[in-house]
Design a protein around this motif. Structure first.
Motif, PDB file in Angstrom:
ATOM      1  N   ASP A  85     -30.696  44.412 -18.169  1.00  0.00           N
ATOM      2  CA  ASP A  85     -30.300  45.067 -19.414  1.00  0.00           C
ATOM      3  C   ASP A  85     -31.569  45.573 -20.096  1.00  0.00           C
ATOM      4  O   ASP A  85     -32.387  44.774 -20.550  1.00  0.00           O
ATOM      5  N   PRO A  86     -31.757  46.913 -20.159  1.00  0.00           N
ATOM      6  CA  PRO A  86     -33.012  47.449 -20.724  1.00  0.00           C
ATOM      7  C   PRO A  86     -33.250  47.044 -22.173  1.00  0.00           C
ATOM      8  O   PRO A  86     -34.378  47.120 -22.657  1.00  0.00           O
ATOM      9  N   SER A  87     -32.213  46.595 -22.875  1.00  0.00           N
ATOM     10  CA  SER A  87     -32.366  46.281 -24.303  1.00  0.00           C
ATOM     11  C   SER A  87     -33.016  44.923 -24.538  1.00  0.00           C
ATOM     12  O   SER A  87     -33.363  44.599 -25.671  1.00  0.00           O
ATOM     13  N   GLN A  88     -33.155  44.101 -23.504  1.00  0.00           N
ATOM     14  CA  GLN A  88     -33.793  42.800 -23.692  1.00  0.00           C
ATOM     15  C   GLN A  88     -34.509  42.381 -22.421  1.00  0.00           C
ATOM     16  O   GLN A  88     -34.262  42.926 -21.342  1.00  0.00           O
ATOM     17  N   SER A  89     -35.432  41.433 -22.563  1.00  0.00           N
ATOM     18  CA  SER A  89     -36.234  40.983 -21.435  1.00  0.00           C
ATOM     19  C   SER A  89     -35.363  40.181 -20.468  1.00  0.00           C
ATOM     20  O   SER A  89     -34.318  39.634 -20.837  1.00  0.00           O
ATOM     21  N   GLN A  93     -32.251  37.232 -20.899  1.00  0.00           N
ATOM     22  CA  GLN A  93     -30.916  37.349 -20.295  1.00  0.00           C
ATOM     23  C   GLN A  93     -30.565  36.075 -19.538  1.00  0.00           C
ATOM     24  O   GLN A  93     -29.414  35.650 -19.515  1.00  0.00           O
TER      25      GLN A  93
END
Length: 410
Positions: A85-89, A93
């Motif tokens: 998920d590009p929105s979080q590391s 995740q």
């Protein structure tokens, strides 16, 4: 000076040790170690053994003065498949509330925007590394992921796409580019063997074999850990100086010989010049005294504003023109004293500053005047140092400081 040598293959040790440490809750750690020896362009598998017990007991079985590449498995280490998920590391995740600074992480690519992550607490790993260091076992490489064994598939085409590391069975894609899946082995002491470079390697030694091999074939995704990095730098430095010691001694000897030659050549000239300097010593002393006096006078003239008198007259006139009727000036100090004047002590002034004392009907009038002064291009800043007004008094006493722009001309 010799840091450019540290990554050269000819400076590296011809023997390296790969150690895999499996830690299970309530049990002594299980160690698998394997030694690799470099002979020319070949890498040969040497001594290898498994041992369960404390590190203190295990260390006596190890060859001495060999760099160690350590892989760790078991208690406190998590392996997980995560969809990117590009929105979080990736670590968040896998562990949403984790503080990334407290963990070490290793990634391996999976299919369809997935990644396999291995996570371990830094304090746990660093404690184990410190124990190795206490026993003079130089750990210069670290790995917490069994998935890195799949890199062997790109080096040895005879390996199957599904292999066992002893603790896990892992499988990769047909093109050997990414990890498909993994599962924990029921029997971590699997006797399965693989043919690598003309020799058979048991599954439990596959991970230490790969990790030790990265000493000669570096892995771009090397795991960074401060204690390991420090050991690596220290070990590389020792190797560099060991390798270059004889050459450095020869170089220093030659440099000393050249230095002695030039020393002998210019010794007489030096003595002659020293005699001339000594003969003119008094002249140099007088010259220094005159320079010091000139510097002091120049400093005093700058601080007192003698050099900028025309500017100060202009500034004082401009201040007077802006003065409101409700304000009465009582004192103006240009370049005020930094301290009281004392005998036999240099007078210290504060350059490019004007201090004004006076009376103002109220602080609003004073603030308006301050704003007018701040708009002058030759003024850097204006600050109200003090304003006091006694009860029933018609005017209050104030003091303001004006800082002048040093580089601003009229």
């Amino acid at each position: 000076m010799l840091s450019f040598l540290k990554d050269k293959s000819f400076i590296k040790c011809n023997r390296v040790l790969g150690i895999h440490c499996y830690q299970a809750t309530g049990e002594d750690p299980l160690f698998h170690y394997l030694e690799l020896t470099r002979k020319g362009s070949k890498i040969i598998v040497g001594q290898n053994e498994s041992y369960q017990g404390s590190l203190e007991e295990f260390r006596v079985r190890l060859p001495k003065d060999i760099p160690i590449f350590l892989s760790i498995e078991g208690k406190g280490i998590l392996h997980k498949k995560v969809t990117v998920d590009p929105s979080q590391s990736v670590i968040h995740q896998a562990m949403p509330n984790a503080n990334a600074d407290d963990f070490l992480e290793s990634h391996y690519p999976g299919p369809n925007d997935t990644v396999f992550i291995s996570i371990a607490r830094k304090d746990q790993i660093e404690e184990l590394i410190s124990t190795f260091n206490e026993y003079n076992l130089p750990v210069i490489g670290l790995n917490i992921s069994p998935f890195l064994c799949l890199n062997l598939l790109n080096l040895f085409s005879e390996l199957p796409i599904e292999i066992s590391t002893g603790a896990y069975r892992i499988s990769c894609s047909e093109d050997r580019q990414y990890l498909l899946d993994f599962k924990k082995e029921v029997n971590k002491d699997s006797s399965e063997r693989y043919f690598l470079g003309g020799e058979y390697i048991s599954a439990c030694f596959l991970l230490p074999y790969y990790h030790a091999l990265t000493y000669y074939v570096p892995d771009e995704n090397e795991l960074r850990c401060l204690p390991v990095t420090e050991q690596q730098e220290e070990y590389n430095a020792k190797r560099v100086f060991m390798f270059s010691g004889r050459g450095m001694l020869i170089f220093l000897f030659m440099a000393l010989m050249v230095n002695f030659f030039y020393f002998s050549k210019y010794s007489q000239q030096k003595q002659m010049l020293e005699g001339q300097v000594s003969g003119n010593g008094q002249l140099l002393k007088n010259l220094k005294s005159l320079k010091d006096e000139l510097a002091w006078k120049e400093k005093f003239m700058i601080q007192t504003g003698i050099i900028k008198n025309s500017y100060m007259a202009y500034y004082a006139d401009q201040i007077g023109q802006t003065l409101p009727d409700e304000i009465t000036l009582e004192k103006m100090e240009i370049h005020p004293l930094l301290s009281k004047v004392k005998k036999q002590k240099e007078i210290e002034l504060e350059p490019d500053k004007i201090v004004i004392d006076g009376l103002a009907g109220n602080n609003m009038v004073l603030n308006d005047w301050v704003r007018i002064l701040k708009n002058k291009h030759w003024i850097q800043d204006v600050s109200v140092v003090n304003y006091t007004k006694e009860e029933n008094a018609e005017a209050g006493i104030f003091s303001i400081e004006i800082k002048l722009n040093k580089e601003q001309s009229i």
